[in-house]
Design an enzyme around this catalytic site. Structure first.
Site, PDB file in Angstrom:
ATOM      1  N   TYR A 144      63.149 -23.073  10.044  1.00 58.95           N
ATOM      2  CA  TYR A 144      63.434 -21.657   9.882  1.00 58.95           C
ATOM      3  C   TYR A 144      64.738 -21.388   9.143  1.00 58.95           C
ATOM      4  CZ  TYR A 144      62.213 -16.858  10.674  1.00 58.95           C
ATOM      5  OH  TYR A 144      61.850 -15.557  10.466  1.00 58.95           O
ATOM      6  N   TRP A 146      67.690 -19.445   9.692  1.00 51.19           N
ATOM      7  CA  TRP A 146      69.036 -19.042  10.072  1.00 51.19           C
ATOM      8  C   TRP A 146      69.978 -20.172  10.486  1.00 51.19           C
ATOM      9  CZ3 TRP A 146      71.137 -14.814   8.537  1.00 51.19           C
ATOM     10  CH2 TRP A 146      70.354 -13.678   8.299  1.00 51.19           C
TER      11      TRP A 146
END
Length: 823
Positions: A144, A146
């Site tokens: 992902y 972040w």
């Protein structure tokens, strides 16, 4: 919140942040008397770190940051943290069998410390063997967005590059933040909209009379960015506040709670029930139409399909007229308020800031579609400072740009020259398998079955191995208990991670990752592009941690493709390559940049000149001036209020025009609310980035009883005998969590607020048990928005709340698992 109050808040954090670090062995170049201040950055901002004897003593804001986030104070604690994964680890049963074994023991049995060679050999072998036997559909590697940052060693980029060299993997279209918007908006406005360049605040403040902040909280969410924020947009917020307080601009906040931005601007609060925004918008549209307040000329010239939508408004499709009385019964906003709100927006130039939360709910596509219809009816799209925005509340957007080159980064794609050198390479024979964002657990649960999305049938892959980097799915994903159940079906789980997250603890192989201050990289500030930043390895990596670049290079080396991954460059050489590319771009802009050596020594290069050509930018200006010459990307070239393409899909949960569709769970469901009468929403916390920083000292500033806070109003608290400081149990059929109670009337009746991102802390990891720490995704639903987008519905969930009277057990989210030195 005034700026001085925000700074005061930051100074309070500063007083609490002199984190005494543990000794870092082997940092031989420094003595106890060495002390230096160095520059670095992360997703919270640029900062100066004070380092002594190889330890980060404290961090403080960089002088060039206009509105520094207090979260940068946690940088020291992030490095010298008790939850760090210091060495490569393998789950005991997996190591003993040299492969998948006793998956049901994930989270329960010991880990064994191993050498890097053992961990990498096991990882490379099982990734290669799984791929060779089952192909790309067997390897899940979304990794992902972040976690970590940078242009060279960001875990997401280099991990996906590595898996493309392997031959391909299961990836996701879209993202958890904007998944529904990314699918619906190309049908409506011809582009993503949610990531397009937004209107500048300068144009809004000078020209708009009404600013509507709908389902978003810019003052909070703009603390962080995809890259490094400099928070220039906060200067614009000060100007906006001045305009509001002087009466030049009216500000509105449409939200079930009074958020940070509403309080800062003292906006008029339109208190809407969760998941009913579409009904409110439709009622406003009906009012605008029947009272002849809508811009008929704009509708005729710039849109298609209004007549079909009008039939729905007037009840000619289903026999129910969608007037403000109808809307009020659904959304909870009284009829007079709806009428006044609609009239005010129609009378003077208005800009709608529509947030991502609106489309993270059941049938979330309808919200962004209906926002667009409402904006079109108001007729202010393309006029200076008016119209609609979907991205202005994020990524430090809206401030004046600087004249600066945009730096690149290492690519996820494989250079063409290696296709020729390796004509039989696996990446030439296979391709990635793409599923909708947030549908990974559904794929594990239903492999081989078809899933409708955006007019196509997608065959769900059979995932057998997961490679996780840059995030913790067990915190991010919904219906955690179901996820854990499905997780056991996966043969191998590999996690590259700096911390012992719940995902790491539920893995088979753990690869320890270095953080930003422990590795080399380069970055550029987001929003305005004002700075290019040199990131140096200022401290020794914790334990045997390595960069994601190094880890992925070593895996590719074991497959015989090291040069394909590195392109024969070290991390520092990649940094120099990226910088030199920016130098060449700068020359075409008549900008001078220092040599790489001078840049690296100073730590940054700054671009000071404003880009006056974009400072008054308003989206859709050219389209409004000439809709034939500047067609939108829709089939008609116009705003599609009715989409023939979507209509032909013949979906029962997403028709040809926006409409109100009851969510799977909401406060208007009389049967479900008998058992679960509260709607829970999970906004972002102002104290962290999703789950990042929850393992630092900062959580001590906001947690109640060591748990994530629950915000509930006095009326609902009184019903349950709750007061601030109590511990409450929130539950539904999917699970249960404990939270610390905070009673405040900033939230409306029948609604509970628990911020997303609390680390998962069950009584027994691997089983369906009470989460002691308050991870709200234990309660949320893992379901697609509709057959169109199939994105997540994080904000759709009903619960019950009661005072907890049981035994409070230790929170284990921040403790390491049991580790043994050998089998």
């Amino acid at each position: 919140m005034k700026r001085r109050d925000f700074i005061k808040y930051g100074s309070i954090l500063g007083a609490a942040t002199t984190v005494k670090a543990k000794s870092l062995e082997g940092w031989a170049d420094l003595t106890n008397f060495d002390k230096k201040t160095v520059l670095s950055s992360n997703r919270f901002g640029m900062f100066e770190a004070v380092i002594q004897s190889g330890e980060v003593l404290e961090t403080k804001a960089f002088k060039g940051d206009y509105f520094p986030s207090p979260m940068i104070k946690a940088a020291a604690d992030r490095i010298q943290n008790q939850t760090r994964v210091e060495y490569p680890m393998v789950r005991k049963s997996f190591l003993k069998a040299k492969g998948p074994s006793n998956n049901h023991l994930r989270g329960k049995e010991e880990f064994v410390r191993v050498s890097w060679d053992v961990a990498l050999d096991l990882t490379a072998k099982h990734m290669r063997d799984t791929f060779d036997k089952y192909g790309p559909e067997s390897i899940y590697g979304e990794c992902y967005w972040w976690g970590g940052s940078g242009r060279v060693s960001w875990g997401r980029t280099v991990s996906r590059r590595m898996m493309r060299i392997l031959g391909g993997f299961v990836t996701e279209s879209g993202d958890y933040s904007t998944g529904a918007g990314l699918v619906i908006m190309p049908h409506v406005l011809g582009g993503s909209s949610v990531y397009d360049t937004p209107t500048k605040w300068k144009s809004i403040i000078e020209n708009a009379k009404n600013v509507v902040i709908w389902g978003c909280d810019p003052l909070l969410t703009n603390q962080i960015t995809w890259s490094t924020p400099m928070h220039r947009c906060y200067k614009e917020y000060e100007k906006l506040q001045a305009a509001v307080f002087s009466g030049k601009i009216k500000a509105f906040s449409v939200d079930p709670r009074k958020n940070e931005t509403q309080k800062y601007l003292d906006s008029e609060h339109i208190a809407v029930k969760p998941n009913t925004d579409v009904a409110l918008m439709i009622g406003m549209a009906h009012y605008l139409y029947t009272k002849k307040l809508y811009d008929e000329k704009f509708i005729k010239k710039y849109t298609v399909g209004f007549n079909k939508f009008k039939k729905y408004l007037l009840g000619k499709e289903d026999g129910e007229e969608k007037d403000i009385k109808w809307a009020s019964k659904i959304c909870g906003v009284d009829e007079k308020t709806i009428a006044k709100f609609a009239t005010t927006l129609a009378k003077e130039r208005t800009v709608l800031l529509c947030g991502r939360a609106l489309q993270r709910q059941d049938h979330g596509e309808q919200a962004h579609w209906m926002c667009t219809v409402l904006a079109a009816m108001l007729g202010h799209m393309g006029l200076p400072g008016g119209g609609i925005e979907f991205s202005l509340a994020y990524n430090s957007s809206g401030a004046t740009d600087k004249l600066a080159p945009t730096i690149t980064g290492i690519s996820q794609s494989i250079p063409e020259k290696y296709n020729k050198k390796y004509p039989n390479a696996p990446w030439l024979k296979h391709h990635d398998v793409v599923i909708p964002s947030s549908r990974s657990i559904e794929a594990i649960q239903r492999p081989g079955e078809d899933l409708d999305q955006n007019g196509k049938k997608i065959k769900l892959p059979h995932i057998r191995l997961m490679y996780n980097a840059s995030g913790s799915p067990l915190t991010r994903h919904h219906d955690v208990n179901n996820m854990i159940k499905q997780w056991k079906k996966v043969d191998t789980v590999i996690t590259a991670e700096p911390y012992w997250t719940s995902t790491a603890k539920m893995s088979d192989i753990i690869l320890p990752v270095a953080t930003e201050l422990e590795r080399i990289d380069i970055d550029q500030t987001g929003g305005t592009k004002e700075y290019i930043i040199a990131r140096k390895a200022h401290v020794k990596p914790k334990g045997e941690s390595q960069s994601d670049f190094w880890i992925c290079r070593e895996l590719c080396k074991r497959w015989g493709y090291e040069e394909v991954f590195t392109e024969e460059k070290t991390e520092l050489e990649w940094v120099k390559y990226i910088y030199e590319d920016a130098v060449q771009k700068a020359k075409t802009m008549n900008l001078k940049m220092p040599s790489f050596e001078k840049f690296w020594e100073k730590g940054y290069v700054r671009f000071e000149e404003d880009d006056t050509s974009t400072q008054n930018y308003t989206r859709y200006t050219e389209f409004r001036e000439n809709p034939y010459k500047h067609r939108l990307g829709t089939p008609s070239g116009k705003i599609e209020i009715y989409s023939p393409v979507i209509a032909k899909f013949n979906y029962d949960d997403c028709k040809g025009h926006p409409m109100w569709i009851e969510p799977i769970e909401w406060l208007g469901d009389k049967e479900k609310t008998k058992k679960y009468p509260m709607h829970i929403i999970s906004p972002h916390s102002k104290y962290r980035l999703h789950s990042q920083l929850n393992n630092t000292f900062i959580r001590g500033l906001y947690e109640i009883g060591g748990r994530e806070p629950l915000v509930i109003n006095h009326k609902e608290a009184k019903k349950r005998g709750l007061k601030t400081g109590d511990i409450a149990r929130i539950f539904n059929d999917r699970g249960e969590i404990l939270v610390g109670v905070y009673v405040s009337d900033i939230v409306i009746d029948d609604v509970a607020v628990v911020c997303e991102g609390a680390w998962y802390s069950p009584e027994k990891l691997g089983d369906k048990t009470l989460c002691q720490h308050g991870n709200v995704n234990v309660l949320t639903i893992d379901k697609g928005t509709s057959k169109l987008a199939q994105s997540n519905i994080a904000h759709t969930a009903l619960v019950q709340i009661e005072k907890y009277k049981g035994e409070l057990k230790p929170i284990n989210a921040f403790t390491k698992p049991k580790i043994i030195q050998s089998l």
